[in-house]
Design a protein around this motif. Structure first.
Motif, PDB file in Angstrom:
ATOM      1  N   ARG A  49       0.846  -1.194   0.000  1.00 33.23           N
ATOM      2  CA  ARG A  49       0.000   0.000   0.000  1.00 33.23           C
ATOM      3  C   ARG A  49       0.876   1.236   0.000  1.00 33.23           C
ATOM      4  NH1 ARG A  49      -5.391  -0.783   1.592  1.00 33.23           N
ATOM      5  NH2 ARG A  49      -5.857  -2.940   2.193  1.00 33.23           N
ATOM      6  N   GLY A  50       0.402   2.287  -0.660  1.00 29.75           N
ATOM      7  CA  GLY A  50       1.172   3.521  -0.686  1.00 29.75           C
ATOM      8  C   GLY A  50       0.628   4.498  -1.702  1.00 29.75           C
ATOM      9  N   ARG A  51       1.445   5.474  -2.058  1.00 32.87           N
ATOM     10  CA  ARG A  51       1.071   6.512  -3.016  1.00 32.87           C
ATOM     11  C   ARG A  51       2.118   6.550  -4.130  1.00 32.87           C
ATOM     12  NH1 ARG A  51      -0.205   8.427   2.023  1.00 32.87           N
ATOM     13  NH2 ARG A  51      -2.332   9.268   2.299  1.00 32.87           N
ATOM     14  N   TYR A  52       1.630   6.656  -5.336  1.00 37.18           N
ATOM     15  CA  TYR A  52       2.535   6.705  -6.480  1.00 37.18           C
ATOM     16  C   TYR A  52       3.212   8.074  -6.558  1.00 37.18           C
ATOM     17  CZ  TYR A  52       0.920   2.311  -8.556  1.00 37.18           C
ATOM     18  OH  TYR A  52       0.644   0.998  -8.810  1.00 37.18           O
ATOM     19  N   ARG A  53       4.504   8.039  -6.837  1.00 33.96           N
ATOM     20  CA  ARG A  53       5.260   9.261  -7.079  1.00 33.96           C
ATOM     21  C   ARG A  53       5.413   9.418  -8.601  1.00 33.96           C
ATOM     22  NH1 ARG A  53       8.155  11.711  -3.035  1.00 33.96           N
ATOM     23  NH2 ARG A  53       8.387  13.264  -4.710  1.00 33.96           N
ATOM     24  N   HIS A  54       4.387  10.041  -9.197  1.00 34.09           N
ATOM     25  CA  HIS A  54       4.384  10.190 -10.647  1.00 34.09           C
ATOM     26  C   HIS A  54       5.463  11.163 -11.128  1.00 34.09           C
ATOM     27  CE1 HIS A  54       0.714   7.858 -10.908  1.00 34.09           C
ATOM     28  NE2 HIS A  54       0.133   8.655 -10.008  1.00 34.09           N
ATOM     29  N   GLN A  81       2.729  11.961 -19.913  1.00 36.83           N
ATOM     30  CA  GLN A  81       1.723  11.924 -18.843  1.00 36.83           C
ATOM     31  C   GLN A  81       0.517  12.806 -19.165  1.00 36.83           C
ATOM     32  OE1 GLN A  81       3.488  12.867 -15.043  1.00 36.83           O
ATOM     33  NE2 GLN A  81       4.624  10.934 -14.928  1.00 36.83           N
ATOM     34  N   ARG A  82       0.726  13.897 -19.847  1.00 36.20           N
ATOM     35  CA  ARG A  82      -0.409  14.771 -20.131  1.00 36.20           C
ATOM     36  C   ARG A  82      -1.382  14.144 -21.127  1.00 36.20           C
ATOM     37  NH1 ARG A  82       3.898  17.588 -22.749  1.00 36.20           N
ATOM     38  NH2 ARG A  82       3.770  17.519 -25.036  1.00 36.20           N
ATOM     39  N   ASP A  83      -0.938  13.116 -21.847  1.00 30.97           N
ATOM     40  CA  ASP A  83      -1.821  12.431 -22.789  1.00 30.97           C
ATOM     41  C   ASP A  83      -2.584  11.276 -22.143  1.00 30.97           C
ATOM     42  OD1 ASP A  83      -0.923  14.112 -24.793  1.00 30.97           O
ATOM     43  OD2 ASP A  83       0.694  12.750 -25.424  1.00 30.97           O
ATOM     44  N   ARG A  84      -2.288  10.955 -20.898  1.00 40.13           N
ATOM     45  CA  ARG A  84      -2.984   9.872 -20.200  1.00 40.13           C
ATOM     46  C   ARG A  84      -3.263  10.286 -18.739  1.00 40.13           C
ATOM     47  NH1 ARG A  84       1.484   7.404 -17.538  1.00 40.13           N
ATOM     48  NH2 ARG A  84       3.469   7.833 -18.570  1.00 40.13           N
ATOM     49  N   PRO A  85      -4.073  11.273 -18.517  1.00 37.16           N
ATOM     50  CA  PRO A  85      -4.324  11.752 -17.144  1.00 37.16           C
ATOM     51  C   PRO A  85      -5.021  10.713 -16.274  1.00 37.16           C
ATOM     52  CG  PRO A  85      -5.840  12.791 -18.687  1.00 37.16           C
ATOM     53  CD  PRO A  85      -4.836  12.057 -19.513  1.00 37.16           C
ATOM     54  N   GLU A  86      -5.779   9.794 -16.880  1.00 37.19           N
ATOM     55  CA  GLU A  86      -6.495   8.799 -16.075  1.00 37.19           C
ATOM     56  C   GLU A  86      -5.553   7.757 -15.479  1.00 37.19           C
ATOM     57  OE1 GLU A  86     -10.030   7.137 -17.752  1.00 37.19           O
ATOM     58  OE2 GLU A  86     -10.374   8.854 -19.062  1.00 37.19           O
ATOM     59  N   SER A  87      -4.319   7.688 -15.967  1.00 35.57           N
ATOM     60  CA  SER A  87      -3.366   6.726 -15.402  1.00 35.57           C
ATOM     61  C   SER A  87      -2.647   7.280 -14.187  1.00 35.57           C
ATOM     62  CB  SER A  87      -2.326   6.343 -16.462  1.00 35.57           C
ATOM     63  OG  SER A  87      -1.501   7.453 -16.791  1.00 35.57           O
TER      64      SER A  87
END
Length: 320
Positions: free
Chosen positions: A133-138, A190-196
């Motif tokens: 469990r955790g948070r993604y560091r995009h 990343q700006r082309d796939r904001p839902e990811s």
């Protein structure tokens, strides 16, 4: 009364040329003398042990060496193929046991990933299902590729997962690397796939894997340009400030879900299965087949009689 002129030049004798210095004289030819053979010199035919090639019947035989260095090479081929085939038999047994051990780990209940993971202990937990469990560091995301998926070019999305099992004070924060899956090349930004770009706490279920090994044909990574051709776990861990722990996220979406995820740029994870190649049975058949074929060739070369083109005639030294 006129006197008859007398020719002072005499006709040369037949076959005798005139002397060019004094035409009035002729040069007598040197008589040819024939030297009779000496009676005391022995001829080869006078030797009672002399044998003539006309009296000796010829023998048909193979000229030169019957076999050359090529025969040694031909003899080494079946031996080498037999050794390699036997080695592949051992490799097949090793790979079969390894796959069976990994598949046994897959059927076990997912293991909660501890806060700190000893890198030396990952070998004993390779292909072990884990939950974190955790948070993604995009902001520290890395793309590894190119990678093909269903005939389409793309990249693997590697995102550090930041965990805080010790509380909100930050003293227990640990980070691991998560291979989220594959995205298309046209959606690499990343700006082309904001839902990811998932926010908040997420639950990741995947396989704990050993660090990858780079082969000689893969170029070196260029992290200064953000280009990663293979997942160097230690290098990527140092760049992202995480542990050298590699988790491959698993999922089993159906065809429609996979198409939807691919169109939105959501990484498609791998299935929870052992994907190790096991082609040793084919290698065994190939090497043993080569050993049998070259052994037959070697036997035919050794036992084959000489052809007419390779025969020659020499004098027979044996008399009956």
């Amino acid at each position: 009364m006129h006197k008859k002129a007398v020719n002072t030049f005499s006709e040369p004798q037949c076959g005798i040329p005139a002397n060019p210095a004094n035409p009035s004289q002729t040069t007598l030819p040197t008589p040819f003398t024939h030297t009779a053979p000496r009676r005391d010199r022995k001829q080869p035919g006078d030797d009672p042990n002399f044998t003539s090639i006309l009296d000796n019947p010829p023998e048909i035989m193979r000229a030169g060496r019957r076999h050359g260095p090529g025969l040694i090479i031909l003899a080494l081929i079946p031996f080498t193929a037999l050794v390699l085939g036997t080695w592949q038999v051992q490799r097949l047994g090793w790979k079969t046991d390894l796959i069976a051990r990994f598949e046994d780990r897959l059927v076990k209940t997912p293991l909660p990933l501890p806060p700190r993971v000893d890198p030396d202990a990952i070998h004993d937990f390779d292909f072990r299902r884990v939950v974190a469990r955790g948070r993604y560091r995009h902001d520290r995301e890395m793309l590894v590729g190119p990678r093909m998926h269903d005939g389409e070019d793309g990249f693997m999305v590697i995102t550090p997962l930041e965990r805080d099992p010790g509380g909100s004070d930050g003293r227990g924060v640990t980070t691991v690397l998560v291979n989220r899956g594959w995205v298309s090349k046209k959606l690499r930004r990343q700006r082309d796939r904001p839902e990811s770009l998932l926010t908040g706490e997420v639950v990741v279920e995947g396989l704990l894997r050993e660090p990858w090994k780079k082969n000689m044909f893969t170029p070196d990574n260029r992290p200064d340009k953000g280009e990663f051709y293979f997942p160097d776990v230690k290098q990527m861990a140092e760049l992202s400030g995480s542990q050298a722990v590699w988790i491959e996220q698993t999922m089993e979406p159906d065809l429609l879900q996979a198409l939807e995820m691919g169109s939105k740029g959501i990484p498609i994870g791998r299935p929870a299965e052992v994907n190790l190649r096991n082609n040793h049975a084919q290698y065994i058949f190939t090497w043993y087949g080569l050993a049998i074929a070259t052994s037959i060739m070697f036997y035919m070369v050794v036992k084959k009689p000489p052809t007419d083109m390779s025969r020659r005639i020499r004098m027979n030294k044996e008399w009956s």
